[in-house]
Scaffold this motif. Structure first.
Motif, mmCIF file in Angstrom:
data_model
loop_
_atom_site.group_PDB
_atom_site.id
_atom_site.type_symbol
_atom_site.label_atom_id
_atom_site.label_comp_id
_atom_site.label_asym_id
_atom_site.label_seq_id
_atom_site.Cartn_x
_atom_site.Cartn_y
_atom_site.Cartn_z
ATOM 1 N N ILE A 29 36.413 41.824 50.566
ATOM 2 C CA ILE A 29 34.969 41.673 50.378
ATOM 3 C C ILE A 29 34.485 42.583 49.252
ATOM 4 N N ASP A 30 35.099 43.771 49.167
ATOM 5 C CA ASP A 30 34.689 44.742 48.152
ATOM 6 C C ASP A 30 35.615 44.749 46.936
ATOM 7 N N ILE A 31 36.881 44.341 47.144
ATOM 8 C CA ILE A 31 37.847 44.321 46.041
ATOM 9 C C ILE A 31 38.365 42.897 45.934
ATOM 10 N N SER A 32 37.755 42.112 45.081
ATOM 11 C CA SER A 32 37.977 40.664 45.054
ATOM 12 C C SER A 32 39.407 40.278 44.728
ATOM 13 N N ASP A 33 40.136 41.113 43.971
ATOM 14 C CA ASP A 33 41.522 40.786 43.621
ATOM 15 C C ASP A 33 42.405 40.632 44.852
#
Length: 409
Positions: A29-33
């Protein structure tokens, strides 16, 4: 007290590495990768590549410096890394922190096992090592609740608290854990009289001798082969089974994570506590007793992988996890004892490090491959195919290994 203290470290060792596998959804959710299973697989394999490269080195280091402080530093570093992962905001930060964790965690196992061996030199050694190994399985099980904790707090807070616990416990080890080196006083005195260059020369010669003996030992290469073959499903279940169960059962990761880790950890606990004593008694009657016990474990793991790959119900998932864990415990409890039947004591640290390296390297490759298969919805097929590799390993183990002693000196 030594086994009890190190049991907690073993728990933290596996808990900190395991919980990342269950928290991908929350972190994405916070780190799309991390939404990409291929990219997530690269993060998981980064730990394994570094851990693999460090394994032979860690065995050599553990034989030559104070193991208490090596364990304290190792725990402190990987706990600090866990803490810092809660502050990570980019894929690259997660990747490099995970790689650093591989360096610090690799230093622990050789130091811990050799320290236990110096405290327990008689019949209690197998039991002591088996009890220590249960800490690894307990850590794996608790790590499966990472997603559950992240749901109620946040993934950042989860990393923070687990990291703080490890840092505080390192201070406990400073006070209560003590080094112990076996050997006569005269031997220790002689070593102190040697100069730096002479000591370095002797160490280099000893390492060269160990490597020379190992590379010409067919039994050792056989052991490496079946150890590496079993490491593929071993690491696959740690890194990808929560994701596989979430997809195949259609449940949230907070449910799939505990199902995947607890069932395997609980059954592995039983397997290792049964497999150690059973193999010891069997080996007294037949020198291949430990090999046969390990082979039973491999045989149990084969159908479990097929069930993992194609099962679509909670019953199938739990049955597969229990069967795999029981088999893996029987296998895991006998790796070092089998190695002792073919490798002399002066080379076992190097040998175990090479075994770990081979298992981690092939496990890292498998982790990346499974990530690619997951993107195509074919991860289940990948798990089932691993059963074929275990069939070959089982045949190799039973046909080539012919021990002549219980303990090669």
């Amino acid at each position: 007290m030594v086994v009890g203290l190190l049991w907690v470290v073993a728990l933290l060792n596996y808990m900190d590495r395991q919980m990342l596998s269950t928290m991908r959804d929350a972190m994405a959710i916070d780190i799309s990768d991390l939404e990409s299973k291929v990219m997530f697989g690269k993060v998981m394999s980064a730990f394994m590549w570094i851990y693999g490269f460090m394994s032979p080195v860690s065995g050599i280091v553990a034989d030559r410096i104070n193991r208490k402080w090596l364990i304290v530093v190792s725990l402190s570093v990987w706990s600090t890394v866990t803490l810092l992962m809660g502050y990570a905001s980019t894929y690259d930060e997660i990747y490099w922190l995970r790689a650093l964790m591989g360096v610090s965690e690799a230093l622990y196992i050789p130091a811990a096992l050799s320290l236990i061996a110096d405290y327990f030199t008689g019949k209690q050694l197998s039991l002591a090592i088996c009890i220590h190994m249960t800490g690894l399985y307990m850590g794996q099980a608790i790590g499966g609740f990472g997603a559950f904790v992240a749901e109620h707090l946040s993934w950042q807070s989860t990393f923070h608290w687990f990291g703080i616990i490890g840092i505080v416990y390192a201070l406990v080890l400073v006070v209560f854990l003590y080094e112990k080196r076996n050997g006569s006083a005269s031997q220790k005195s002689d070593k102190r009289k040697l100069g730096l260059l002479e000591t370095l020369k002797n160490n280099v010669e000893a390492i060269k001798g160990s490597l020379g003996m190992l590379v010409t030992n067919i039994a050792f290469w056989t052991i490496i082969s079946f150890f590496a073959s079993c490491s593929v499903p071993g690491w696959a279940t740690k890194n990808w089974l929560p994701t596989l169960f979430a997809d195949s059962l259609g449940v949230e990761m907070s449910v799939a994570g505990p199902i995947a880790t607890i069932t395997i950890a609980f059954a592995s606990f039983i397997g290792v506590m049964v497999g150690g004593p059973m193999a010891d008694r069997w080996a007294l009657k037949n020198l291949k007793g430990r090999i046969y016990t390990s082979a039973i474990g491999l045989a149990l793991m084969i159908p479990s992988l097929v069930l993992m790959g194609f099962g679509t119900s909670f019953t199938a998932a739990i049955a597969a996890g229990m069967l795999f864990g029981l088999g893996y415990g029987l296998f895991d409890a006998n790796n070092m004892p089998i190695l002792c039947q073919f490798v002399p004591d002066r080379s076992r640290g190097t040998a175990y490090g090479m075994m770990n390296m081979s298992g981690l390297f092939i496990g890292a490759l498998a982790t990346n491959v499974l990530g690619s298969l997951a993107e195509k919805g074919m991860m289940g097929l990948g798990f089932a195919c691993m059963a074929g590799a275990l069939c070959l390993a089982l045949i190799l183990q039973l046909s080539v290994l012919k021990p002549k002693t219980l303990n090669m000196e």
